[in-house]
Design a protein around this motif. Structure first.
Motif, mmCIF file in Angstrom:
data_model
loop_
_atom_site.group_PDB
_atom_site.id
_atom_site.type_symbol
_atom_site.label_atom_id
_atom_site.label_comp_id
_atom_site.label_asym_id
_atom_site.label_seq_id
_atom_site.Cartn_x
_atom_site.Cartn_y
_atom_site.Cartn_z
ATOM 1 N N ALA A 26 0.847 -1.206 0.000
ATOM 2 C CA ALA A 26 0.000 0.000 0.000
ATOM 3 C C ALA A 26 0.876 1.248 0.000
ATOM 4 N N ILE A 28 1.431 5.036 1.155
ATOM 5 C CA ILE A 28 0.950 5.909 2.233
ATOM 6 C C ILE A 28 1.162 7.371 1.835
ATOM 7 N N GLY A 29 0.055 8.140 1.950
ATOM 8 C CA GLY A 29 0.145 9.585 1.737
ATOM 9 C C GLY A 29 0.330 10.217 3.115
ATOM 10 N N GLY A 31 -1.562 9.223 5.593
ATOM 11 C CA GLY A 31 -1.888 8.115 6.497
ATOM 12 C C GLY A 31 -3.131 8.365 7.346
ATOM 13 N N LEU A 34 -5.805 5.842 6.064
ATOM 14 C CA LEU A 34 -5.254 4.484 6.168
ATOM 15 C C LEU A 34 -5.274 3.996 7.624
ATOM 16 N N LEU A 47 6.051 7.835 -0.233
ATOM 17 C CA LEU A 47 6.492 8.596 -1.417
ATOM 18 C C LEU A 47 7.169 9.910 -1.036
ATOM 19 N N ALA A 66 1.484 14.836 -5.694
ATOM 20 C CA ALA A 66 0.579 13.981 -4.902
ATOM 21 C C ALA A 66 0.786 14.147 -3.402
ATOM 22 N N LEU A 70 -3.281 19.226 2.125
ATOM 23 C CA LEU A 70 -4.470 20.074 1.947
ATOM 24 C C LEU A 70 -4.173 21.490 2.438
ATOM 25 N N GLY A 106 -2.791 13.512 -3.014
ATOM 26 C CA GLY A 106 -2.735 12.189 -3.653
ATOM 27 C C GLY A 106 -3.655 11.196 -2.967
ATOM 28 N N SER A 108 -6.211 11.837 -1.146
ATOM 29 C CA SER A 108 -7.600 12.282 -1.274
ATOM 30 C C SER A 108 -8.169 11.923 -2.640
ATOM 31 N N ALA A 111 -8.180 7.888 -3.340
ATOM 32 C CA ALA A 111 -9.182 7.138 -2.575
ATOM 33 C C ALA A 111 -10.585 7.301 -3.178
ATOM 34 N N ASP A 117 -14.626 16.605 -0.661
ATOM 35 C CA ASP A 117 -14.658 18.017 -1.042
ATOM 36 C C ASP A 117 -13.676 18.241 -2.199
ATOM 37 N N ILE A 118 -12.579 17.518 -2.169
ATOM 38 C CA ILE A 118 -11.495 17.774 -3.128
ATOM 39 C C ILE A 118 -11.877 17.318 -4.537
ATOM 40 N N PRO A 177 -19.199 16.203 4.829
ATOM 41 C CA PRO A 177 -20.284 17.024 4.274
ATOM 42 C C PRO A 177 -21.553 16.233 3.972
HETATM 43 C C1 LIG Z 1 -11.661 11.853 10.378
HETATM 44 C C2 LIG Z 1 -11.588 12.227 8.931
HETATM 45 C C3 LIG Z 1 -12.421 13.212 8.439
HETATM 46 C C4 LIG Z 1 -12.384 13.566 7.087
HETATM 47 N N1 LIG Z 1 -13.213 14.548 6.601
HETATM 48 C C5 LIG Z 1 -13.179 14.879 5.293
HETATM 49 C C6 LIG Z 1 -14.030 15.890 4.757
HETATM 50 O O1 LIG Z 1 -14.842 16.494 5.435
HETATM 51 N N2 LIG Z 1 -13.934 16.169 3.417
HETATM 52 C C7 LIG Z 1 -13.048 15.532 2.603
HETATM 53 O O2 LIG Z 1 -12.997 15.807 1.411
HETATM 54 N N3 LIG Z 1 -12.218 14.576 3.089
HETATM 55 C C8 LIG Z 1 -12.264 14.246 4.405
HETATM 56 N N4 LIG Z 1 -11.430 13.253 4.875
HETATM 57 C C9 LIG Z 1 -10.497 12.611 3.938
HETATM 58 C C10 LIG Z 1 -9.143 13.338 3.990
HETATM 59 O O3 LIG Z 1 -9.296 14.657 3.552
HETATM 60 C C11 LIG Z 1 -8.115 12.658 3.083
HETATM 61 O O4 LIG Z 1 -8.663 12.576 1.799
HETATM 62 C C12 LIG Z 1 -7.774 11.269 3.537
HETATM 63 O O5 LIG Z 1 -7.275 11.334 4.845
HETATM 64 C C13 LIG Z 1 -6.762 10.618 2.583
HETATM 65 O O6 LIG Z 1 -5.592 11.374 2.500
HETATM 66 P P1 LIG Z 1 -4.250 10.835 3.148
HETATM 67 O O7 LIG Z 1 -3.132 11.670 2.623
HETATM 68 O O8 LIG Z 1 -4.395 10.731 4.621
HETATM 69 O O9 LIG Z 1 -4.173 9.391 2.459
HETATM 70 P P2 LIG Z 1 -3.790 7.955 3.089
HETATM 71 O O10 LIG Z 1 -4.650 7.651 4.271
HETATM 72 O O11 LIG Z 1 -2.323 7.875 3.277
HETATM 73 O O12 LIG Z 1 -4.211 7.040 1.836
HETATM 74 C C14 LIG Z 1 -5.550 6.881 1.460
HETATM 75 C C15 LIG Z 1 -5.639 5.821 0.348
HETATM 76 O O13 LIG Z 1 -5.053 6.315 -0.858
HETATM 77 C C16 LIG Z 1 -3.935 5.508 -1.257
HETATM 78 N N5 LIG Z 1 -2.929 6.470 -1.753
HETATM 79 C C17 LIG Z 1 -2.359 7.479 -1.050
HETATM 80 N N6 LIG Z 1 -1.562 8.214 -1.854
HETATM 81 C C18 LIG Z 1 -1.630 7.629 -3.089
HETATM 82 C C19 LIG Z 1 -1.019 7.929 -4.343
HETATM 83 N N7 LIG Z 1 -0.197 8.970 -4.504
HETATM 84 N N8 LIG Z 1 -1.314 7.130 -5.402
HETATM 85 C C20 LIG Z 1 -2.168 6.073 -5.250
HETATM 86 N N9 LIG Z 1 -2.766 5.749 -4.088
HETATM 87 C C21 LIG Z 1 -2.500 6.524 -3.016
HETATM 88 C C22 LIG Z 1 -3.525 4.751 -0.003
HETATM 89 O O14 LIG Z 1 -2.882 3.520 -0.313
HETATM 90 C C23 LIG Z 1 -4.859 4.539 0.679
HETATM 91 O O15 LIG Z 1 -5.559 3.471 0.089
HETATM 92 C C24 LIG Z 1 -11.466 12.897 6.214
HETATM 93 C C25 LIG Z 1 -10.630 11.902 6.724
HETATM 94 C C26 LIG Z 1 -10.680 11.560 8.065
HETATM 95 C C27 LIG Z 1 -9.722 10.504 8.567
#
Ligand SMILES: Cc1cc2nc3c(=O)[nH]c(=O)nc-3n(C[C@H](O)[C@H](O)[C@H](O)COP(=O)(O)OP(=O)(O)OC[C@H]3O[C@@H](n4cnc5c(N)ncnc54)[C@H](O)[C@@H]3O)c2cc1C
Length: 252
Positions: A26, A28-29, A31, A34, A47, A66, A70, A106, A108, A111, A117-118, A177
């Protein structure tokens, strides 16, 4: 919380791709998402050493790596100069500043969350994603694909003079949302996007701003714990009116 048997700080995209071929691996962005799951990960691929944490202007485009957070999107001078408060409005209700300093673009986009929102915001712009294997494709096409083993490296936004505004409704601040809405305008074309329907973001285009409210009512909405189908349909009309008023004010 997930568990991972190995952690690799990737030294090249090729290495990351190779490691990610295995279904147990997997990326990790930040995290933040995840860590909520209980996945048993073979190799966790980081990455963050690949220089993907930059927002760069290249002529008519802005490329967002990526690993851009935010919070970087929210505070970027380049994005503000090209799109006004649009990017800040898109992300500012997502949890809090500390969270937005961690969650990545990335993670966001890859997934492909229905509530995103994004995805909603970016779909109102002329956007392409860059993938390590498949190269460039329109964001809308990527959003429809099922997740696979490819790696998202960047989102490229065209600076084409498009004006865009962002609206969302939440039952309580920082919650996911109930409905997200983005509206953009360029030349004779208006593009309206709804996400958190609760399904994934979808867009329609029209040449007639007078038809936007009717078009909003034609999206398919559903119900979940945050709101009924009926409530979302009502909100869609409200957010469309607000977005149109805001866009007209900003274009004056
Ligand atoms: C409590 C909570 C509240 C949230 N509220 C909102 C909200 O109100 N609005 C909103 O839009 N979002 C919301 N989110 C989502 C948040 O904004 C992020 O989109 C989410 O956390 C994923 O981003 P991350 O960097 O943490 O990814 P990670 O948790 O690191 O990864 C998420 C998934 O994407 C995969 N991945 C990561 N990077 C890549 C890449 N470069 N290429 C391919 N696959 C990849 C990972 O393997 C995993 O499967 C919320 C999340 C949480 C935990």
């Amino acid at each position: 919380m997930y568990t991972a048997s190995n952690y690799v700080l990737a030294q090249s995209l090729d290495q990351a791709l190779e490691l990610n071929r295995k279904r147990s691996s997997a990326i990790i962005g930040g995290g933040c998402w995840l860590r909520l799951g209980r996945k048993r990960i073979g190799t966790l691929i980081d990455l963050s050493a690949l220089g993907l944490d930059k927002i760069q202007e290249n002529g008519e485009e802005i490329s967002l790596g990526a690993m851009v957070t935010l919070r970087q999107m929210e505070t970027s001078k380049e994005l503000e100069a090209a799109f006004g408060p649009f990017f800040a409005d898109m992300v500012r209700h997502i949890v809090g500043v500390q969270f937005r300093n961690c969650a990545t673009l990335g993670g966001s986009v890859a997934a492909r969350f229905g509530f995103s929102d994004i995805l909603t915001g970016l779909m109102a712009l002329d956007c392409q994603v860059e993938l390590a294997q498949k190269g460039r494709m329109p964001l809308e096409e990527y959003a429809r694909l099922a997740p696979d083993r490819d790696i998202l490296t960047a989102v490229v936004v065209k600076k084409d003079g498009r004006k865009a505004v962002y609206q969302s409704a939440r039952n309580i601040s920082t919650d996911l949302p109930v409905l997200t809405c983005a509206l953009s305008h360029k030349g004779d074309l208006w593009r309206l996007v709804f996400g958190a329907r609760p399904g994934k973001a979808e867009a329609v285009e029209t040449g007639d701003p007078g038809s936007l409210e009717r078009l909003a009512g034609e999206f398919s909405f559903g119900g979940n714990m945050r709101g009924s189908e009926e409530y979302r349909r009502h909100l869609a009309g409200v957010l469309t009116r607000r977005a149109l008023e805001q866009l007209r004010r900003e274009e004056e």
